[in-house]
Design a protein around this motif. Structure first.
Motif, short mmCIF file in Angstrom:
data_model
loop_
_atom_site.label_atom_id
_atom_site.label_comp_id
_atom_site.label_asym_id
_atom_site.label_seq_id
_atom_site.Cartn_x
_atom_site.Cartn_y
_atom_site.Cartn_z
N GLU A 175 58.21 53.43 26.11
CA GLU A 175 58.30 52.11 25.45
C GLU A 175 57.82 51.01 26.41
OE1 GLU A 175 62.03 51.63 23.37
OE2 GLU A 175 61.71 49.47 23.17
N ALA A 176 58.23 51.12 27.66
CA ALA A 176 57.86 50.10 28.64
C ALA A 176 56.34 50.03 28.81
CB ALA A 176 58.54 50.37 29.98
N THR A 177 55.69 51.19 28.76
CA THR A 177 54.24 51.18 28.99
C THR A 177 53.47 50.55 27.84
OG1 THR A 177 54.09 53.44 28.14
CG2 THR A 177 54.21 53.19 30.54
N THR A 178 54.14 50.35 26.69
CA THR A 178 53.45 49.70 25.57
C THR A 178 53.60 48.18 25.62
OG1 THR A 178 55.38 49.71 24.11
CG2 THR A 178 53.98 51.68 24.07
N THR A 179 54.33 47.66 26.60
CA THR A 179 54.61 46.21 26.57
C THR A 179 53.49 45.40 27.23
OG1 THR A 179 55.81 46.29 28.70
CG2 THR A 179 57.11 46.60 26.69
N ASP A 180 53.36 44.15 26.79
CA ASP A 180 52.43 43.21 27.44
C ASP A 180 52.81 43.04 28.90
OD1 ASP A 180 51.35 42.85 24.97
OD2 ASP A 180 52.34 40.92 24.59
N ASP A 181 54.13 43.07 29.15
CA ASP A 181 54.59 42.82 30.53
C ASP A 181 54.16 43.93 31.48
OD1 ASP A 181 55.71 40.36 30.01
OD2 ASP A 181 57.72 41.15 29.62
N PHE A 182 54.10 45.15 30.99
CA PHE A 182 53.60 46.23 31.86
C PHE A 182 52.14 45.98 32.21
CE2 PHE A 182 51.44 50.49 31.85
CZ PHE A 182 51.78 50.84 33.13
N ARG A 183 51.34 45.65 31.18
CA ARG A 183 49.91 45.38 31.45
C ARG A 183 49.76 44.25 32.44
NH1 ARG A 183 49.55 47.32 26.33
NH2 ARG A 183 50.14 45.38 25.33
N GLU A 184 50.56 43.18 32.20
CA GLU A 184 50.49 42.02 33.10
C GLU A 184 50.94 42.42 34.52
OE1 GLU A 184 49.43 39.18 33.59
OE2 GLU A 184 50.82 38.18 34.97
N GLY A 185 51.97 43.24 34.62
CA GLY A 185 52.47 43.63 35.94
C GLY A 185 51.41 44.37 36.74
N VAL A 186 50.72 45.29 36.09
CA VAL A 186 49.70 46.08 36.79
C VAL A 186 48.50 45.19 37.13
CG1 VAL A 186 48.10 48.02 36.58
CG2 VAL A 186 50.43 48.23 35.71
N THR A 187 48.10 44.37 36.15
CA THR A 187 46.95 43.47 36.39
C THR A 187 47.25 42.53 37.55
OG1 THR A 187 46.47 43.54 34.04
CG2 THR A 187 45.41 41.79 35.29
N ALA A 188 48.45 41.95 37.54
CA ALA A 188 48.82 41.01 38.61
C ALA A 188 48.82 41.72 39.96
CB ALA A 188 50.20 40.41 38.32
N PHE A 189 49.30 42.95 39.98
CA PHE A 189 49.30 43.71 41.25
C PHE A 189 47.87 43.89 41.75
CE2 PHE A 189 48.75 47.75 43.47
CZ PHE A 189 49.58 47.53 44.56
N LEU A 190 46.99 44.29 40.84
CA LEU A 190 45.61 44.56 41.27
C LEU A 190 44.90 43.27 41.67
CD1 LEU A 190 44.67 47.28 38.60
CD2 LEU A 190 45.28 47.62 41.01
N GLU A 191 45.28 42.17 41.02
CA GLU A 191 44.66 40.88 41.36
C GLU A 191 45.37 40.17 42.51
OE1 GLU A 191 44.56 38.74 37.63
OE2 GLU A 191 42.96 40.02 36.81
N LYS A 192 46.37 40.82 43.05
CA LYS A 192 47.13 40.29 44.21
C LYS A 192 47.69 38.90 43.93
CE LYS A 192 44.53 43.02 47.62
NZ LYS A 192 45.50 44.10 47.72
N ARG A 193 48.35 38.76 42.76
CA ARG A 193 49.01 37.50 42.39
C ARG A 193 50.37 37.82 41.79
NH1 ARG A 193 49.04 37.39 36.95
NH2 ARG A 193 47.38 38.48 35.85
N PRO A 194 51.30 36.83 41.74
CA PRO A 194 52.59 37.10 41.11
C PRO A 194 52.42 37.34 39.61
CG PRO A 194 52.61 35.00 42.30
CD PRO A 194 51.18 35.46 42.26
N ALA A 195 53.18 38.25 39.07
CA ALA A 195 53.10 38.53 37.62
C ALA A 195 53.77 37.40 36.84
CB ALA A 195 53.79 39.85 37.32
N SER A 196 53.24 37.14 35.66
CA SER A 196 53.87 36.15 34.77
C SER A 196 54.30 36.88 33.51
CB SER A 196 52.83 35.06 34.46
OG SER A 196 53.35 34.20 33.50
N PHE A 197 55.60 37.18 33.43
CA PHE A 197 56.10 37.99 32.32
C PHE A 197 56.56 37.11 31.15
CE2 PHE A 197 57.23 40.88 36.00
CZ PHE A 197 56.26 41.83 35.71
#
Ligand code: T3D
Length: 262
Positions: free
Chosen positions: A237-259
Motif C-alpha cells: 500500500e505504501a508503495t502506491t502512495t504519492d508520498d513514496f514517489r516523492e520520498g524516493v525522488t527527493a532522495f535522488l535529487e538530494k533535497r528534503p521530501a515534501s509529503f
C-alpha cells in the motif's frame, strides 16, 4: 483557524491539526456521554478530512480528565454499566486506535480513571510538569476500563500495572516519564506550544505514518507470521502512495521530501 465550540468539547482546526479540548473544567473535565461522543466524532472528522493530519486531545483548566463524571451519570444511574461502556467508551477508544493519523494527548493536569485510559489510548503523551496519573477505579471499588488493562501492561509491564491499578496511587509527571507512560515532560506554560510543535512535525510526515500506526497496533495481538504478512500488505500500500514517489525522488535529487499525506 476554524474554531467551533460546544459546551463540553471545543474543536479547533489549524495547520492540519484538529485540537479537541475537553471543556468541563469545574469537574476536571469529567466524562459525560456528550463528551465521549464528541471525542469519537472528532476522530471521525479527522479520519474523513484529508486536510487533517494529526489530532491533539487536551483539557481546559487545571485537569486533563477526571474520568467518568460521578455526579451526573454513574452515581445516579447504577444500571447497565456494560451497555454504557459499549455505547460510549468503547467507540471512543476504538476511534482513537483506528484513526490512521497520529493522536497526541497533551496532559495538562490530572488524568484519572477513564481519563487516564483516554491518555493511554493516544499514540503520544506529552505531559505538563503538573500532570498526574491515577488509576482511580479501585478507589471507588471498580476495575480499570476503557482500555487501561490493555494499554498499561503493554506500556509498563504487568508488575507495575498491577501496582498502579490495585493501589490507585498518584503517579506524578516525572515518575510517569521514568515508567515510560509519557514521552516528554515540559513546563506547564510550554505544554500547548510543545504539543503543537510535535503535531506540526507529524503533519509533515508521509501517508505511511498511518500505516505504521496500523502495523504497530496490530502487532500487540499478533504472531510473527501474521505480522510479516501485515507488513507486506502495508508496504504494498505504501508503495502506491504519492508520498513514496516523492520520498524516493527527493532522495535522488538530494533535497528534503515534501509529503502531502497521500
Ligand atoms: O459506565 C460507566 O460509566 C463506568 C465507567 C467508569 C470509568 C471511570 O472513569 S471510573 C473513575 C471515575 N473517576 C474517579 O473516580 C476520579 C474522581 N476524582 C478524584 O479522585 C479527584 O477529583 C482527582 C484525583 C481526579 C483530582 O483531585 P483534586 O484534589 O485535584 O481535585 P478535587 O478537589 O477532588 O476535584 C475538583 C472538583 O472536581 C471537585 O468539585 P468541587 O468540590 O470543587 O465542587 C470534585 O468533586 C470534582 N470532580 C473531580 N472528579 C470528578 C468530579 N466530579 C465528578 N466526577 C468526577 N470524576
Amino acid at each position: 483557524m476554524a474554531v467551533s465550540t460546544s459546551p463540553v468539547v471545543m474543536r479547533s482546526h489549524d495547520d492540519g491539526i484538529l485540537t479537541l479540548t475537553l471543556n468541563r473544567p469545574e469537574v476536571l473535565n469529567g466524562l459525560t456521554d456528550e463528551v465521549l461522543d464528541a471525542i469519537t466524532d472528532g476522530c471521525s472528522e479527522a479520519a474523513s478530512n484529508d486536510e487533517l493530519r494529526a489530532v491533539i486531545i487536551t483539557g481546559a483548566g487545571r485537569g486533563f480528565c477526571s474520568g467518568q463524571d460521578l455526579r451526573t451519570d454513574l452515581g445516579e444511574r447504577g444500571i447497565d454499566v456494560g451497555g454504557h461502556l459499549r455505547d460510549h467508551y468503547v467507540p471512543m477508544i476504538m476511534a482513537i486506535r483506528r484513526l490512521e493519523k497520529p493522536v497526541i494527548a497533551a496532559v495538562n493536569g490530572v488524568a484519572a480513571g477513564a481519563g487516564m485510559s483516554l491518555a493511554l489510548a493516544a499514540d503520544f503523551r506529552i505531559a505538563a510538569e503538573s500532570a498526574r496519573f491515577v488509576q482511580a477505579f479501585v478507589r471507588i471499588g471498580l476495575v480499570p476500563d476503557s482500555g487501561s488493562t490493555y494499554f498499561l501492561p503493554r506500556l509498563i509491564g504487568v508488575a507495575k500495572s498491577l501496582e498502579l491499578a490495585m493501589l490507585g496511587e498518584t503517579v506524578d509527571a516525572d515518575h510517569a516519564l521514568q515508567l515510560g507512560l509519557v514521552h516528554r515532560v515540559v513546563p506547564d506554560e510550554e505544554l500547548p506550544s510543545a504539543a503543537r510543535a510535535f503535531a506540526v512535525r507529524l503533519t509533515h510526515g508521509p501517508r505511511s505514518l498511518g500505516l505504521i500506526k496500523r502495523l504497530l497496533t496490530a502487532s500487540l495481538d499478533s504472531d510473527l507470521a501474521s505480522q510479516l504478512e501485515a507488513e507486506e500488505l502495508a508496504q504494498l500500500e505504501a508503495t502506491t502512495t504519492d508520498d513514496f514517489r516523492e520520498g524516493v525522488t527527493a532522495f535522488l535529487e538530494k533535497r528534503p521530501a515534501s509529503f502531502t499525506g497521500h
